[in-house]
Write a protein that holds these residues in place. Structure first.
Motif, PDB file in Angstrom:
ATOM      1  N   ALA A   4       0.843  -1.200   0.000  1.00  0.00           N
ATOM      2  CA  ALA A   4       0.000   0.000   0.000  1.00  0.00           C
ATOM      3  C   ALA A   4       0.876   1.245   0.000  1.00  0.00           C
ATOM      4  O   ALA A   4       1.901   1.283   0.676  1.00  0.00           O
ATOM      5  CB  ALA A   4      -0.912   0.001   1.218  1.00  0.00           C
ATOM      6  N   PRO A   5       0.466   2.255  -0.753  1.00  0.00           N
ATOM      7  CA  PRO A   5       1.232   3.506  -0.734  1.00  0.00           C
ATOM      8  C   PRO A   5       1.082   4.209   0.610  1.00  0.00           C
ATOM      9  O   PRO A   5       0.104   3.985   1.322  1.00  0.00           O
ATOM     10  CB  PRO A   5       0.590   4.333  -1.855  1.00  0.00           C
ATOM     11  CG  PRO A   5      -0.772   3.762  -2.021  1.00  0.00           C
ATOM     12  CD  PRO A   5      -0.689   2.323  -1.622  1.00  0.00           C
ATOM     13  N   PRO A  25      -4.116  -3.438   8.013  1.00  0.00           N
ATOM     14  CA  PRO A  25      -2.869  -3.451   8.794  1.00  0.00           C
ATOM     15  C   PRO A  25      -1.633  -3.013   8.005  1.00  0.00           C
ATOM     16  O   PRO A  25      -0.610  -2.687   8.592  1.00  0.00           O
ATOM     17  CB  PRO A  25      -2.723  -4.911   9.231  1.00  0.00           C
ATOM     18  CG  PRO A  25      -4.094  -5.471   9.144  1.00  0.00           C
ATOM     19  CD  PRO A  25      -4.771  -4.738   8.016  1.00  0.00           C
ATOM     20  N   PHE A  26      -1.724  -2.972   6.692  1.00  0.00           N
ATOM     21  CA  PHE A  26      -0.586  -2.598   5.859  1.00  0.00           C
ATOM     22  C   PHE A  26      -0.596  -1.119   5.469  1.00  0.00           C
ATOM     23  O   PHE A  26       0.319  -0.657   4.796  1.00  0.00           O
ATOM     24  CB  PHE A  26      -0.548  -3.464   4.595  1.00  0.00           C
ATOM     25  CG  PHE A  26      -0.341  -4.916   4.906  1.00  0.00           C
ATOM     26  CD1 PHE A  26       0.927  -5.426   5.120  1.00  0.00           C
ATOM     27  CD2 PHE A  26      -1.426  -5.767   5.018  1.00  0.00           C
ATOM     28  CE1 PHE A  26       1.126  -6.759   5.428  1.00  0.00           C
ATOM     29  CE2 PHE A  26      -1.245  -7.112   5.317  1.00  0.00           C
ATOM     30  CZ  PHE A  26       0.031  -7.609   5.525  1.00  0.00           C
ATOM     31  N   PHE A  65      -9.407   7.799  -0.360  1.00  0.00           N
ATOM     32  CA  PHE A  65      -8.952   6.743  -1.262  1.00  0.00           C
ATOM     33  C   PHE A  65      -9.945   5.595  -1.195  1.00  0.00           C
ATOM     34  O   PHE A  65     -10.607   5.388  -0.185  1.00  0.00           O
ATOM     35  CB  PHE A  65      -7.550   6.265  -0.865  1.00  0.00           C
ATOM     36  CG  PHE A  65      -6.541   7.369  -0.885  1.00  0.00           C
ATOM     37  CD1 PHE A  65      -5.900   7.716  -2.060  1.00  0.00           C
ATOM     38  CD2 PHE A  65      -6.259   8.094   0.267  1.00  0.00           C
ATOM     39  CE1 PHE A  65      -4.990   8.763  -2.089  1.00  0.00           C
ATOM     40  CE2 PHE A  65      -5.349   9.143   0.259  1.00  0.00           C
ATOM     41  CZ  PHE A  65      -4.714   9.478  -0.927  1.00  0.00           C
ATOM     42  N   ILE A  66     -10.013   4.839  -2.276  1.00  0.00           N
ATOM     43  CA  ILE A  66     -10.914   3.688  -2.358  1.00  0.00           C
ATOM     44  C   ILE A  66     -10.079   2.458  -2.698  1.00  0.00           C
ATOM     45  O   ILE A  66      -9.255   2.498  -3.612  1.00  0.00           O
ATOM     46  CB  ILE A  66     -11.968   3.858  -3.480  1.00  0.00           C
ATOM     47  CG1 ILE A  66     -12.596   5.235  -3.473  1.00  0.00           C
ATOM     48  CG2 ILE A  66     -12.986   2.734  -3.451  1.00  0.00           C
ATOM     49  CD1 ILE A  66     -13.683   5.443  -2.485  1.00  0.00           C
ATOM     50  N   VAL A  67     -10.298   1.365  -1.978  1.00  0.00           N
ATOM     51  CA  VAL A  67      -9.736   0.071  -2.349  1.00  0.00           C
ATOM     52  C   VAL A  67     -10.853  -0.690  -3.042  1.00  0.00           C
ATOM     53  O   VAL A  67     -11.948  -0.852  -2.489  1.00  0.00           O
ATOM     54  CB  VAL A  67      -9.222  -0.709  -1.118  1.00  0.00           C
ATOM     55  CG1 VAL A  67      -8.724  -2.091  -1.539  1.00  0.00           C
ATOM     56  CG2 VAL A  67      -8.120   0.069  -0.400  1.00  0.00           C
ATOM     57  N   THR A  68     -10.589  -1.114  -4.277  1.00  0.00           N
ATOM     58  CA  THR A  68     -11.603  -1.821  -5.058  1.00  0.00           C
ATOM     59  C   THR A  68     -11.122  -3.225  -5.422  1.00  0.00           C
ATOM     60  O   THR A  68      -9.929  -3.510  -5.391  1.00  0.00           O
ATOM     61  CB  THR A  68     -11.939  -1.057  -6.362  1.00  0.00           C
ATOM     62  OG1 THR A  68     -10.798  -1.063  -7.228  1.00  0.00           O
ATOM     63  CG2 THR A  68     -12.373   0.369  -6.089  1.00  0.00           C
TER      64      THR A  68
END
Length: 113
Positions: A4-5, A25-26, A65-68
């Motif tokens: 992850a950035p 967690p990352f 931000f969106i995690v898709t």
């Protein structure tokens, strides 16, 4: 492992799908919030979980931000209803060793439709 950035301070991360919480967690930042948008939330419009999720999104003033994943497009209308959207052009692959289809997208809080 999730590559992850780094997050800017005061970020909101929206997980658009299930199960995506293994990413949290990352995430690297000392100050961020996370909310989830799932198919279950579509059925909860009359319940507090829906209201609180919308309130947290609309009340956020920092970067979003969106995690898709491969199912996130079917949640786009729900995300809009909750006050956030993303442009597919802003998405980059989120490298990890669990799910091949994860993407990291810039979110835009749009307010109540």
């Amino acid at each position: 492992t999730v590559a992850a950035p780094p997050l800017p301070p005061h970020s909101l991360v929206v997980l658009a799908g299930i199960p995506l919480s293994f990413v949290v967690p990352f995430l690297r930042s000392s100050d961020f919030a996370v909310v989830g948008i799932t198919p279950h939330l579509q059925e909860a419009r009359e319940y507090r979980v829906f209201t609180e999720t919308k309130k947290r999104i609309l009340g956020h003033a920092g970067p979003a931000f969106i995690v898709t994943d491969y199912n996130s497009e079917r949640l786009r209308g729900l995300a809009t209803e909750l006050g956030i959207t993303w442009a597919n052009e802003s998405c980059v692959k989120l490298f990890n060793n669990v799910e091949q289809s994860l993407r990291w997208c810039e979110g835009r809080i749009i307010g109540s439709p």
